[in-house]
Design a protein around this motif. Structure first.
Motif, mmCIF file in Angstrom:
data_model
loop_
_atom_site.group_PDB
_atom_site.id
_atom_site.type_symbol
_atom_site.label_atom_id
_atom_site.label_comp_id
_atom_site.label_asym_id
_atom_site.label_seq_id
_atom_site.Cartn_x
_atom_site.Cartn_y
_atom_site.Cartn_z
ATOM 1 N N GLU A 117 0.756 -1.295 -0.293
ATOM 2 C CA GLU A 117 0.345 -0.469 0.678
ATOM 3 C C GLU A 117 0.852 1.326 0.505
ATOM 4 O OE1 GLU A 117 -2.254 -3.059 -0.056
ATOM 5 O OE2 GLU A 117 -0.277 -2.901 1.973
ATOM 6 N N ASP A 118 2.100 0.869 0.709
ATOM 7 C CA ASP A 118 2.927 2.069 0.220
ATOM 8 C C ASP A 118 3.137 2.274 -1.278
ATOM 9 O OD1 ASP A 118 3.535 2.646 3.247
ATOM 10 O OD2 ASP A 118 4.488 1.619 3.361
ATOM 11 N N PHE A 119 3.454 1.566 -1.628
ATOM 12 C CA PHE A 119 4.063 2.055 -3.071
ATOM 13 C C PHE A 119 2.726 2.548 -3.764
ATOM 14 C CE2 PHE A 119 7.761 -0.752 -2.399
ATOM 15 C CZ PHE A 119 8.262 -1.288 -2.974
ATOM 16 N N ASP A 120 1.536 1.945 -3.460
ATOM 17 C CA ASP A 120 0.744 2.502 -3.912
ATOM 18 C C ASP A 120 -0.007 3.641 -4.026
ATOM 19 O OD1 ASP A 120 0.734 -0.767 -4.765
ATOM 20 O OD2 ASP A 120 -1.785 -1.513 -3.914
ATOM 21 N N ARG A 121 0.256 4.529 -2.366
ATOM 22 C CA ARG A 121 0.162 5.437 -2.726
ATOM 23 C C ARG A 121 0.873 6.667 -3.750
ATOM 24 N NH1 ARG A 121 -0.667 3.806 3.177
ATOM 25 N NH2 ARG A 121 1.075 4.503 3.497
ATOM 26 N N VAL A 122 1.929 5.991 -3.853
ATOM 27 C CA VAL A 122 3.319 7.293 -4.797
ATOM 28 C C VAL A 122 2.584 6.998 -5.984
ATOM 29 C CG1 VAL A 122 5.449 7.221 -6.164
ATOM 30 C CG2 VAL A 122 4.578 6.167 -3.723
ATOM 31 N N CYS A 123 2.833 8.193 -6.670
ATOM 32 C CA CYS A 123 1.740 8.839 -8.104
ATOM 33 C C CYS A 123 3.242 8.023 -9.039
ATOM 34 C CB CYS A 123 1.527 10.055 -8.057
ATOM 35 S SG CYS A 123 0.410 10.494 -9.146
ATOM 36 N N ALA A 124 2.761 7.961 -9.569
ATOM 37 C CA ALA A 124 3.074 7.079 -10.774
ATOM 38 C C ALA A 124 4.028 7.780 -12.013
ATOM 39 C CB ALA A 124 2.811 6.147 -12.010
ATOM 40 N N VAL A 125 5.326 8.452 -12.099
ATOM 41 C CA VAL A 125 6.365 8.863 -13.434
ATOM 42 C C VAL A 125 5.875 8.805 -14.338
ATOM 43 C CG1 VAL A 125 8.400 9.880 -13.597
ATOM 44 C CG2 VAL A 125 7.642 9.286 -11.267
ATOM 45 N N HIS A 126 5.608 9.286 -15.171
ATOM 46 C CA HIS A 126 4.943 8.905 -17.055
ATOM 47 C C HIS A 126 5.478 10.154 -18.281
ATOM 48 C CE1 HIS A 126 2.501 7.186 -19.523
ATOM 49 N NE2 HIS A 126 2.196 8.326 -20.346
ATOM 50 N N PRO A 127 6.086 9.354 -18.740
ATOM 51 C CA PRO A 127 6.200 7.636 -19.372
ATOM 52 C C PRO A 127 7.401 7.044 -18.734
ATOM 53 C CG PRO A 127 6.482 8.890 -20.868
ATOM 54 C CD PRO A 127 6.338 9.961 -19.867
ATOM 55 N N THR A 128 8.025 5.752 -17.910
ATOM 56 C CA THR A 128 8.751 5.545 -17.988
ATOM 57 C C THR A 128 8.185 4.160 -17.505
ATOM 58 O OG1 THR A 128 8.456 5.810 -15.281
ATOM 59 C CG2 THR A 128 9.641 7.281 -15.469
#
Length: 453
Positions: A427-438
């Motif tokens: 859930e900690d990983f899930d809370r991080v906003c994605a850096v796109h496109p990577t």
């Protein structure tokens, strides 16, 4: 006035030994000496990480040229000039060795260029017969590649020899499926050499995540490496200007070079260690406790010679922990848990924590995994796939392992490793906003488990 010539005498001028020596001298004001029998910088700088990574860089440009044309650039690929590259490589290693020497000199460490052996718990003897005494002795002599017990193996090379080749071979046989063998297979393949690889096991990279190493072996084969599992050399001999090899799969071939990557041994022979009471294990590695202390209280050991984790940053941390313990009054045990690692195969792999097999054997887990064609390579028409994988404890939700197979996976795992080391949950990983496109955004966008065990 001290009863000893030095507070600390370090045997071995690799990364771990040099760090311990200069920190003890510079920060703890200890009187320190160091002896090195070969070149300063040790395996990492002279015969390992640094020259190998530079060769990885060199071997990657062929694909870059091909990709550049797909992106609209008019590029003349030309030919690879081993002599030019090797000259630059040698100059760089000389420069780095000079840096190591200056670090020691500027810290006030006395350097002795030559082999040192141990006479008693507080005395070392230099190659010229001169003896020096020290309150503490630190053994940091590292390890070396070894040849297997195969008829004619003396006609083969080991990893150290690769950096000394005067010309690029047309064909090589790599023997061994560990990370060193697989890295050199990728390097030579990228430089245009015909590469054959033999390994005894059923799959490369034993001990790493099964799914990850399966993808790497598939990509290695598709990239042109002739990979043979379950295969041994029966005998070999010089023939027809190269090395003739008879193998267990029935093949008989001549290669320009046979390169063995079949194991390493600690450098403990004829050092006098057992004579003074230092315990060695069945592989010849120095046995130490949690503070890198041997059975002889005044003698410590760090790095590959202890055969704990054979990684340069680990040796450096062990050296720092030694100084904290012995010279700063702060008993510190080096942390060998959750160490991020990069394997510079092609494709590259970054890993930290448990493999899926290890995690599943430990407790119920969720597996989050995705494999896809990366944008940059896909646009150029290449078929290579990358993989992102998280292993999550069902009970605690902690990420138990992270495995990445992709370009620049080593850079990614260094950052992901911080989160895993801190005990981050899925859930900690899930809370991080994605850096796109990577590519790495997949680490925080995998919402549903691929499978559960």
């Amino acid at each position: 006035m001290s009863e000893f010539d030095y507070d600390l005498f370090v045997i071995g001028g690799g990364s771990g030994g040099v760090r311990a020596a200069r920190v003890a001298a510079g920060e703890a004001d200890a009187k320190v000496a160091l002896a090195e029998s070969s070149r300063y910088g040790g395996t990492c700088v002279i015969r390992g990480c640094v020259p190998k990574k530079l060769m990885v860089f060199a071997s990657g440009y062929k694909c870059m040229f091909e990709d550049a044309r797909a992106y609209g650039w008019e590029v003349d690929e030309g030919a690879f000039d081993w002599t030019k590259f090797h000259g630059r490589l040698s100059d760089e290693l000389d420069r780095l060795e000079g840096v190591y020497k200056r670090l020691l000199d500027n810290s006030g460490v006395d350097r002795f260029d030559g082999r040192a052996t141990i006479v008693d718990p507080h005395t070392v003897q230099l190659g010229n017969g001169v003896k020096k005494t020290a309150k503490h002795i630190l053994v940091a002599t590292g390890g070396r590649p070894i040849l297997p017990p195969i008829k004619g193996a003396e006609h083969g090379l080991v990893s150290d020899d690769v950096f000394l080749l005067d010309k690029l071979p047309n064909s090589v046989l790599i023997v061994g499926g560990g990370y060193i063998g697989c890295e050199f297979a990728g390097i030579f393949n990228g430089l245009g050499v015909e590469v054959t690889q033999y390994l005894r096991g059923a799959q490369i990279l034993n001990g790493f995540d099964e799914e990850a190493r399966g993808l790497i072996s598939e990509e290695m084969r598709q990239g042109g490496i002739d990979l043979h599992t379950g295969t041994n050399i029966l005998e070999m001999e010089p023939r027809d200007g190269g090395t003739w090899v008879k193998s267990s799969n029935g093949d008989e071939r001549v290669f320009d070079h046979v390169i063995f990557a079949t194991g390493r041994a600690p450098n403990t022979e004829k050092m006098g260690l057992e004579d003074v009471g230092v315990e060695l294990d069945d592989k010849g590695a120095i046995v130490v406790d949690g503070y890198s202390q041997t059975a002889v209280p005044s003698i410590y050991a760090i790095g590959d010679v202890t055969d704990r984790l054979q990684l340069t940053p680990v040796a450096i941390r062990e050296g720092m922990a030694f100084v904290e313990t012995v010279f700063k009054g702060n008993p510190t045990s080096p942390d060998h848990d959750l160490v991020p690692t990069a394997i510079f195969t092609q494709p590259e792999m970054g890993t930290i924590g448990l493999t899926e097999e290890e995690a599943a054997a430990q407790e119920p887990i969720e597996v989050y995994c995705t494999s896809f064609k990366a944008m940059q390579q896909a646009f150029a028409g290449r078929t290579e796939r990358v993989m992102m994988k998280l292993l999550v404890s069902k009970e605690t939700r902690k990420v138990l392992g992270c495995h990445i197979v992709a370009p620049q996976a080593g850079e990614m795992i260094q950052i992901a490793g911080i989160a895993v080391k801190m005990g981050a949950t899925k859930e900690d990983f899930d809370r991080v906003c994605a850096v796109h496109p990577t590519m790495a955004e997949e680490l925080v966008t995998m919402r549903s488990p691929t499978r559960e065990t």
